[in-house]
Design an enzyme around this catalytic site. Sequence first.
Site, short mmCIF file in Angstrom:
data_model
loop_
_atom_site.label_atom_id
_atom_site.label_comp_id
_atom_site.label_asym_id
_atom_site.label_seq_id
_atom_site.Cartn_x
_atom_site.Cartn_y
_atom_site.Cartn_z
N GLU A 288 0.86 -1.19 0.00
CA GLU A 288 0.00 0.00 0.00
C GLU A 288 0.89 1.23 0.00
O GLU A 288 1.88 1.28 0.74
CB GLU A 288 -0.85 0.11 1.29
CG GLU A 288 -2.05 -0.77 1.37
CD GLU A 288 -2.85 -0.56 2.67
OE1 GLU A 288 -2.62 0.43 3.38
OE2 GLU A 288 -3.70 -1.42 2.94
N GLU A 348 -13.62 4.97 0.55
CA GLU A 348 -14.37 3.94 1.28
C GLU A 348 -15.09 4.59 2.45
O GLU A 348 -14.51 4.78 3.52
CB GLU A 348 -13.41 2.86 1.76
CG GLU A 348 -12.79 2.06 0.63
CD GLU A 348 -11.76 1.07 1.15
OE1 GLU A 348 -12.13 -0.07 1.49
OE2 GLU A 348 -10.58 1.45 1.23
N LYS A 351 -15.13 2.93 6.06
CA LYS A 351 -13.92 2.67 6.84
C LYS A 351 -13.98 3.41 8.17
O LYS A 351 -14.34 4.58 8.21
CB LYS A 351 -12.67 3.14 6.07
CG LYS A 351 -11.98 2.03 5.32
CD LYS A 351 -10.60 2.46 4.89
CE LYS A 351 -9.55 1.72 5.72
NZ LYS A 351 -8.19 2.08 5.30
N GLU A 357 -8.93 8.70 6.37
CA GLU A 357 -8.87 7.28 6.01
C GLU A 357 -9.87 6.92 4.90
O GLU A 357 -9.68 5.95 4.18
CB GLU A 357 -9.19 6.40 7.23
CG GLU A 357 -8.11 6.38 8.29
CD GLU A 357 -6.91 5.53 7.90
OE1 GLU A 357 -6.98 4.83 6.87
OE2 GLU A 357 -5.91 5.57 8.63
#
Length: 376
Positions: A288, A348, A351, A357
């Site tokens: 990542e 997302e 999350k 994030e």
Amino acid sequence: MANSFSFSMATCRKNLLSTIMIMLGLLITISRHSTVAEVGVCYGRLGSNLPCPEAVVALYKQNNITKMRLYDPDPPTLRALGGSGIELLVGIPEADLPDLAQCQCHANDWVHAKIASYPNVKFRYIAVGNEVNTSSMYAPLVFPAMQHIYNALCEAGLESHIAVSTSIKTDLLEKSSPPSDGVFKSSVSWYIKPIVEFLRDTNAPLLANVYPYFAYMNDMENINLSFALLQPNSGVVLGCVYYDNLFYAIVDAVYSAMEKILAPSSSGSSTTAASAATKPTPKLTVSESGHSTPPKPPPKPQRVGDGDINTVENARIYNNNLMRIVKKGTPKRPGAPIETYIFAMFDEDLKPGPEYERHFGIFLPDGQPKYPLRFY
Ligand SMILES: *[C@@H]1O[C@H](CO)[C@@H](O)[C@H](O)[C@H]1NC(C)=O
Ligand SMILES: *[C@@H]1O[C@H](CO)[C@@H](O)[C@H](O)[C@H]1NC(C)=O
Ligand SMILES: *[C@@H]1O[C@H](CO)[C@@H](O)[C@H](O)[C@H]1NC(C)=O
């Protein structure tokens, strides 16, 4: 060499043919890991508004993205990937670790159901756990689960195609600057040492999530933003070595930490010493890396140096520079491209954690790019 395979020989078919297969597998593994250079993208699925897996696979193909990281062996996604040619790094969630660590039989079942049942999916890596918290109940399960999954791949004759690893957070390092001083925390030696030895003995890479974004956020006073965004800049000399970007510095710190933990002097076992003399330090694959953007488009265009790192423009700059710099090697591994997975395909919204994030996506749910980024 035979010695270092002793743990796998115990469970793989114990005959000459199997030994030859393992040797061949080793050669294939070496070539596999030395030819990969493309950048992949993580397909995080914790979004309420994401396209269906078929559309996601089509989007990868349209954009020439040839590698995907998937966090769990989601059957609809695996079906959609069949025949696509996309190479897959598939994760095993923490919740599955107790079973897999407890019994070889569960790992055999897992490999049968999640891997062998999809012969048209190009599995390349299995990541046993992602950023497993070393203080949690899952941490002691990672290494035995990795061994069981590896043995199960041997049973299925797949170990030469698929590497077994785990994905670490760089906070396992005690020190990362200068990169040559990179070292794992002594409190996590019990966790990481057997894993790194296993990776060396099976010729698999360590997976690490590498975020100059967070390093910069945690130390803005001492880190130049251009250095963190991988922009051309005057660079810094760290421990007598010239670095012009923070990504290379973090990657090399992890290499240094692996070298130290494999050094024969720090080892109590004789097989480790023998292996250390003949086998190279595992490669690092960056599982990542990426850059968050603000929740909503900012009111006016922002430029590098405006103070807030979290802008669409900085994300565009970071990920485009990342595409460029991973084609080259770091100072510790000159000329060796760094296989890297950009986090992530989409924002997302489900999350947990801080707001940033949820906004690492490079595409909007309708398939439009959030900012220009070309895969090549
Ligand atoms: C994908 O690759 C093809 C062939 O190289 C090229 O024609 C096309 O423009 C590329 N697409 C993107 C989105 O980069
Ligand atoms: C890791 O696990 C320990 C024990 O459960 C917990 O106290 C700690 O907050 C966790 N750390 C993170 C970063 O989640
Ligand atoms: C960061 O590096 C760039 C390029 O070398 C330089 O122009 C800039 O002044 C530096 N910024 C700071 C805050 O030192």
